[in-house]
Design a protein around this motif. Sequence first.
Motif, PDB file in Angstrom:
ATOM      1  N   GLY A  61       0.869  -1.180   0.000  1.00  0.00           N
ATOM      2  CA  GLY A  61       0.000   0.000   0.000  1.00  0.00           C
ATOM      3  C   GLY A  61       0.892   1.211   0.000  1.00  0.00           C
ATOM      4  N   ASP A  62       0.945   1.909   1.141  1.00  0.00           N
ATOM      5  CA  ASP A  62       1.786   3.103   1.206  1.00  0.00           C
ATOM      6  C   ASP A  62       2.306   3.265   2.627  1.00  0.00           C
ATOM      7  OD1 ASP A  62       3.050   5.486   0.919  1.00  0.00           O
ATOM      8  OD2 ASP A  62       1.308   6.566   0.129  1.00  0.00           O
ATOM      9  N   ALA A  63       3.604   3.240   2.765  1.00  0.00           N
ATOM     10  CA  ALA A  63       4.194   3.340   4.109  1.00  0.00           C
ATOM     11  C   ALA A  63       4.095   4.753   4.677  1.00  0.00           C
ATOM     12  CB  ALA A  63       5.658   2.901   4.066  1.00  0.00           C
ATOM     13  N   ARG A  81       9.648  10.886   1.463  1.00  0.00           N
ATOM     14  CA  ARG A  81       8.401  10.738   0.702  1.00  0.00           C
ATOM     15  C   ARG A  81       8.638  10.234  -0.700  1.00  0.00           C
ATOM     16  NH1 ARG A  81       4.646  13.073   3.920  1.00  0.00           N
ATOM     17  NH2 ARG A  81       5.818  14.121   5.545  1.00  0.00           N
ATOM     18  N   ARG A  82       9.712  10.698  -1.283  1.00  0.00           N
ATOM     19  CA  ARG A  82       9.972  10.361  -2.675  1.00  0.00           C
ATOM     20  C   ARG A  82      10.073   8.857  -2.888  1.00  0.00           C
ATOM     21  NH1 ARG A  82      15.060  11.891  -5.952  1.00  0.00           N
ATOM     22  NH2 ARG A  82      14.345  10.790  -7.815  1.00  0.00           N
ATOM     23  N   TYR A  83      10.659   8.186  -1.890  1.00  0.00           N
ATOM     24  CA  TYR A  83      10.843   6.739  -2.035  1.00  0.00           C
ATOM     25  C   TYR A  83       9.790   5.935  -1.293  1.00  0.00           C
ATOM     26  CZ  TYR A  83      15.368   8.294  -3.665  1.00  0.00           C
ATOM     27  OH  TYR A  83      16.365   8.926  -4.354  1.00  0.00           O
ATOM     28  N   GLY A  84       8.914   6.625  -0.569  1.00  0.00           N
ATOM     29  CA  GLY A  84       7.914   5.907   0.221  1.00  0.00           C
ATOM     30  C   GLY A  84       8.539   5.088   1.334  1.00  0.00           C
ATOM     31  N   THR A  85       9.642   5.607   1.912  1.00  0.00           N
ATOM     32  CA  THR A  85      10.326   4.872   2.982  1.00  0.00           C
ATOM     33  C   THR A  85      10.516   5.774   4.196  1.00  0.00           C
ATOM     34  OG1 THR A  85      12.507   5.577   2.260  1.00  0.00           O
ATOM     35  CG2 THR A  85      11.658   3.535   1.310  1.00  0.00           C
ATOM     36  N   GLY A  86      10.902   5.163   5.287  1.00  0.00           N
ATOM     37  CA  GLY A  86      11.190   5.948   6.481  1.00  0.00           C
ATOM     38  C   GLY A  86      11.892   5.113   7.523  1.00  0.00           C
ATOM     39  N   THR A  87      12.429   5.814   8.527  1.00  0.00           N
ATOM     40  CA  THR A  87      13.112   5.139   9.622  1.00  0.00           C
ATOM     41  C   THR A  87      12.519   5.601  10.937  1.00  0.00           C
ATOM     42  OG1 THR A  87      15.142   5.100   8.338  1.00  0.00           O
ATOM     43  CG2 THR A  87      15.366   4.716  10.698  1.00  0.00           C
ATOM     44  N   ILE A  88      12.220   4.645  11.784  1.00  0.00           N
ATOM     45  CA  ILE A  88      11.719   4.970  13.116  1.00  0.00           C
ATOM     46  C   ILE A  88      12.850   4.721  14.103  1.00  0.00           C
ATOM     47  CG2 ILE A  88       9.973   4.455  14.872  1.00  0.00           C
ATOM     48  CD1 ILE A  88       9.170   3.001  11.660  1.00  0.00           C
ATOM     49  N   ALA A  99       9.427   0.357   4.501  1.00  0.00           N
ATOM     50  CA  ALA A  99       9.368   0.744   3.091  1.00  0.00           C
ATOM     51  C   ALA A  99       8.031   0.347   2.495  1.00  0.00           C
ATOM     52  CB  ALA A  99      10.502   0.072   2.314  1.00  0.00           C
ATOM     53  N   THR A 100       7.723   0.977   1.398  1.00  0.00           N
ATOM     54  CA  THR A 100       6.520   0.603   0.652  1.00  0.00           C
ATOM     55  C   THR A 100       6.927  -0.469  -0.362  1.00  0.00           C
ATOM     56  OG1 THR A 100       5.806   2.903   0.782  1.00  0.00           O
ATOM     57  CG2 THR A 100       4.660   1.485  -0.799  1.00  0.00           C
ATOM     58  N   ALA A 101       6.177  -1.563  -0.397  1.00  0.00           N
ATOM     59  CA  ALA A 101       6.451  -2.574  -1.427  1.00  0.00           C
ATOM     60  C   ALA A 101       6.211  -1.909  -2.767  1.00  0.00           C
ATOM     61  CB  ALA A 101       5.515  -3.762  -1.253  1.00  0.00           C
ATOM     62  N   ARG A 102       7.189  -2.053  -3.671  1.00  0.00           N
ATOM     63  CA  ARG A 102       7.052  -1.325  -4.931  1.00  0.00           C
ATOM     64  C   ARG A 102       6.315  -2.158  -5.954  1.00  0.00           C
ATOM     65  NH1 ARG A 102      12.757   1.335  -5.323  1.00  0.00           N
ATOM     66  NH2 ARG A 102      13.060   1.840  -3.130  1.00  0.00           N
ATOM     67  N   ARG A 103       5.287  -1.581  -6.502  1.00  0.00           N
ATOM     68  CA  ARG A 103       4.579  -2.233  -7.619  1.00  0.00           C
ATOM     69  C   ARG A 103       5.361  -1.985  -8.881  1.00  0.00           C
ATOM     70  NH1 ARG A 103      -0.680  -3.633  -5.782  1.00  0.00           N
ATOM     71  NH2 ARG A 103      -0.847  -5.033  -7.542  1.00  0.00           N
TER      72      ARG A 103
END
Length: 428
Positions: A61-63, A81-88, A99-103
């Motif tokens: 979906g969207d992380a 945002r550009r990569y749909g990723t982040g670090t907590i 990360a967002t699974a990439r379609r």
Amino acid sequence: LPWQEDVSQVLEGVPGDIMEKVRILADKAKGMGYPIYLVGGFVRDILLGRRNEDVDLVVEGDAVPLLESLAREGLDVSIHRRYGTGTITFSDGRKVDLATARREFYEYPVAQPTVSMDSLKHDLYRRDFTVNAMAVCLSPQWGLLVDYFGGRADLKRGQLRVLHNLSFVEDPTRIFRGVRLEGRLGLRMSQDTERLAISAVRGGLLNLLSGPKLRSEVELIFLEKDFVWDVERLRELGAWDAVFPGVPVGASGVKALRKLSMFRRRLGKDLPDFGRDVWLAFLGGLLYFGSPWGARGAVDRLSLSPREREVVEKILGDLGAVESAIGAKGEMRWSVICKELERFGRLVVFAWSGLTDKWRVRRRMLLYLTRLSKVLPMLTGRDLIDLGVPRGPMVGALLDALRLARMDGEVETLEDERAWVLKRLVEA
Ligand code: CTP
């Protein structure tokens, strides 16, 4: 359909401080209706019962909304945002990547629409080896291993296999990664994978890597616990000939590295802690047997910093002169050994201790590293001034002479040191 298997038992075995964070994120994703998975090296390692601190999660979906929501709840989140990723980053300093699974259509706008894969499968298919391309579902179904490419079976057979024929072409650093995984996990490349690695090397693909990229891969090789195995394996694959032309990696280089590895194992904490820099000693040991132009070419190729380059160049420099200086038969004052060696720095001396074939020299180098380089006087500069030494360069010079006197056993107690200083003052 992927191979599926309940591995919730395996999750039970993961240390609580890690699982606690995984649960927080999984619950949040579940609440928002996003499927979420553990992926990559973390999955591989927990299946092997190995500890791994780097948790990677993938959301279908969207992380980003998930990350935003975690940030609103007060967690320390950085979002790309550009990569749909982040670090907590949790309060104990532990980090988890999301990360967002990439379609596929995000990545290849013109790809044939005939292959339709769900986004998780596609995300996993982009990866390097089957053993790294497994996922463990956390929601909707807690603890379900999802394995599209046979990673589980490969892991059980001890086999390292690429996912497709272009894997090494897509990213030649995977040749180094593959060797590290083989060495560290006791895996072995399948015949096909080895053939692909060798033809990627022969095809010159390693030449396409930038200096910093290559450097980082070589550094990681030397930072492996059993790096000598990796070095020999890379030799087998032809990788050293490809990246360091003019540096034949042969029996002598490997022998020096073996010695260094053994000293490190045997002497452990008695050796100085070189940190990550230790790789430079190993690199120097390898390049030592190359032609001068080959070694210089290798140093250039790796884009070392001036400081790193200096270390390697010193190693390649003047071992012969040092061997004569500290190789004499019979007793040798420890202060003399120390003075000869300390101008090169401990890392250089460490590399030389593996390279020299003179046992007396080697012993003195190891003596310097494990003991002499740690000797300090008990008195401080302040103490010297209190004893009447005039402020200025004399303080430093006397402290240094005192250190050497201590090395030679001329002083032992604090009283000895005071008397020694006073005597010098009277003489001066
Ligand atoms: N990966 C890849 N190709 C690369 C680098 C990484 O396909 N050149 C994939 C791997 O499948 C890896 C994932 O991306 O599992 C994450 O990369 P990284 O964090 O570098 O690897 P880890 O698996 O965390 O590290 P390791 O395998 O060393 O434990």
